[in-house]
Design an enzyme around this catalytic site. Structure first.
Site, PDB file in Angstrom:
ATOM      1  N   ALA A  30       0.845  -1.186   0.000  1.00 30.18           N
ATOM      2  CA  ALA A  30       0.000   0.000   0.000  1.00 30.18           C
ATOM      3  C   ALA A  30       0.887   1.245   0.000  1.00 30.18           C
ATOM      4  O   ALA A  30       2.076   1.181   0.333  1.00 30.18           O
ATOM      5  CB  ALA A  30      -0.924   0.001   1.212  1.00 30.18           C
ATOM      6  N   GLY A  55       0.303  -5.100   0.874  1.00 31.77           N
ATOM      7  CA  GLY A  55      -0.917  -5.078   0.081  1.00 31.77           C
ATOM      8  C   GLY A  55      -0.752  -5.742  -1.273  1.00 31.77           C
ATOM      9  O   GLY A  55      -1.724  -6.271  -1.830  1.00 31.77           O
ATOM     10  N   GLU A 101      -1.268  -9.304  -0.616  1.00 32.05           N
ATOM     11  CA  GLU A 101      -2.694  -9.493  -0.327  1.00 32.05           C
ATOM     12  C   GLU A 101      -3.529  -9.431  -1.605  1.00 32.05           C
ATOM     13  O   GLU A 101      -4.473 -10.209  -1.773  1.00 32.05           O
ATOM     14  CB  GLU A 101      -3.156  -8.438   0.682  1.00 32.05           C
ATOM     15  CG  GLU A 101      -2.581  -8.681   2.069  1.00 32.05           C
ATOM     16  CD  GLU A 101      -2.812  -7.516   3.026  1.00 32.05           C
ATOM     17  OE1 GLU A 101      -3.300  -7.756   4.136  1.00 32.05           O
ATOM     18  OE2 GLU A 101      -2.484  -6.369   2.647  1.00 32.05           O
ATOM     19  N   GLU A 132       4.276  -5.609   7.257  1.00 37.99           N
ATOM     20  CA  GLU A 132       3.602  -4.536   7.993  1.00 37.99           C
ATOM     21  C   GLU A 132       4.105  -4.407   9.427  1.00 37.99           C
ATOM     22  O   GLU A 132       4.095  -3.316  10.007  1.00 37.99           O
ATOM     23  CB  GLU A 132       2.085  -4.774   7.996  1.00 37.99           C
ATOM     24  CG  GLU A 132       1.414  -4.616   6.646  1.00 37.99           C
ATOM     25  CD  GLU A 132       1.401  -5.888   5.813  1.00 37.99           C
ATOM     26  OE1 GLU A 132       0.697  -5.919   4.795  1.00 37.99           O
ATOM     27  OE2 GLU A 132       2.102  -6.856   6.197  1.00 37.99           O
TER      28      GLU A 132
END
Length: 307
Positions: A115, A158, A161, A181
């Site tokens: 992200a 992300g 993911e 993260e």
């Protein structure tokens, strides 16, 4: 704006580009934008069957290719990029000529390096909670057609993911996967703690999430996260070829197969078996079931009409 298709020596349509010449055989999508700010979208089609390298492309059994396109940011997943991705995915999902989607990153350095930290760093709890941050990412899992993630380079946070939201993950030999993260003082927020354990088991998922360590493509394959590993320079072609194969099957059967596999994670075994049987029974109401079984008995290739 008009569409033009470039064709390879094998007769395969390589990409949808914007140009000035009209091709009367190509139907433009009304809902797919002419261009997006953060992704590139191409509609690929195989040559007509049985006609060899000189075959014109057919509009049946196509594959929608979406390239994440923020190369300077290693395709970091900002909100605007994900808005583009969701819009294009939903548009291709509704395109009758497309039977499968492929998501990849532009270039070979990164699928998506997570992200966008610059975008997130000043957000507080109230904003994250009230806006249900990242909830919209799950719309990718609501796409009914099969999705292949073609991962070259980094798939971190992300990015990993997003790959796990897809139905099949193919990796280039240079791929790296991680849920780092923990190094930022947070945890995965778009499915990492839930989907990773389903793919590689509790102990390995815990190790990756709690250490933030990266694994390479071969390790990811041995863990079961990745289906196949290819040389980085041929990865997208291999993904498209697999997409063409999937798209050539009966559409109703492929959609139901995807739905059955995905609900297995949310049902008990007995419920899942019952759901599978009902889907199986339902396919006997389709023209493709009659065509598929007739073709098998007549020793010919089926001509599915997706009905």
């Amino acid at each position: 704006m008009l569409a033009k298709f470039a064709t390879s020596s094998r007769g395969m349509v390589l990409r949808r580009t914007i140009g000035s010449n009209r091709n009367q055989n190509i139907r433009l999508l009304s809902s797919l934008k002419d261009s997006y700010d953060h992704i590139l979208v191409h509609r690929h089609f195989p040559p007509s069957p049985g006609e060899g390298d000189t075959a014109p492309p057919t509009n049946k059994g196509g594959v929608g290719l979406i390239e994440l396109n923020r190369p300077k940011a290693l395709n970091a997943l900002c909100d605007a990029l994900f808005d583009d991705l969701i819009h294009a995915s939903m548009s291709l999902d509704g395109d009758a000529d497309i039977g499968c989607l492929v998501i990849t990153g532009s270039g070979t350095r990164a699928f998506a390096a997570g992200a966008d930290i610059e975008e997130m760093k000043e957000k507080n709890f109230a904003f994250a909670y009230q806006n249900n941050m990242f909830a919209q990412w799950a719309k990718i899992t609501q796409i009914s057609k099969p999705i292949i993630a073609a991962v070259n380079g980094y798939a971190l946070g992300g990015g990993c993911e997003l790959a796990m939201m897809c139905d099949i993950i193919l990796a280039g030999s240079n791929a790296k996967f991680a849920q780092p993260e923990i190094n930022l003082g947070v945890i995965p927020g778009a499915g990492g703690t839930q989907r990773l354990i389903q793919s590689i088991g509790k102990s390995r998922a815990m190790e990756l999430i709690l250490t933030g360590d990266m694994i390479d493509a071969e390790t990811a394959s041995s863990y079961g996260l990745v289906s196949r590993v290819y040389p980085e320079e041929t990865l997208v072609k291999e993904a498209l070829d697999m997409g063409f194969k999937i798209a050539s099957k009966g559409r109703m059967a492929s959609l139901m197969a995807k739905e059955c596999v995905n609900v297995s994670n949310e049902m008990t075994l007995s419920e899942g078996l019952r759901f599978e049987r009902r889907m199986f029974h339902g396919l006997f109401a389709t023209k493709d079931q009659k065509e598929g079984m007739s073709a098998f008995l007549e020793k010919r290739k089926p001509d599915f009409t997706n009905e």
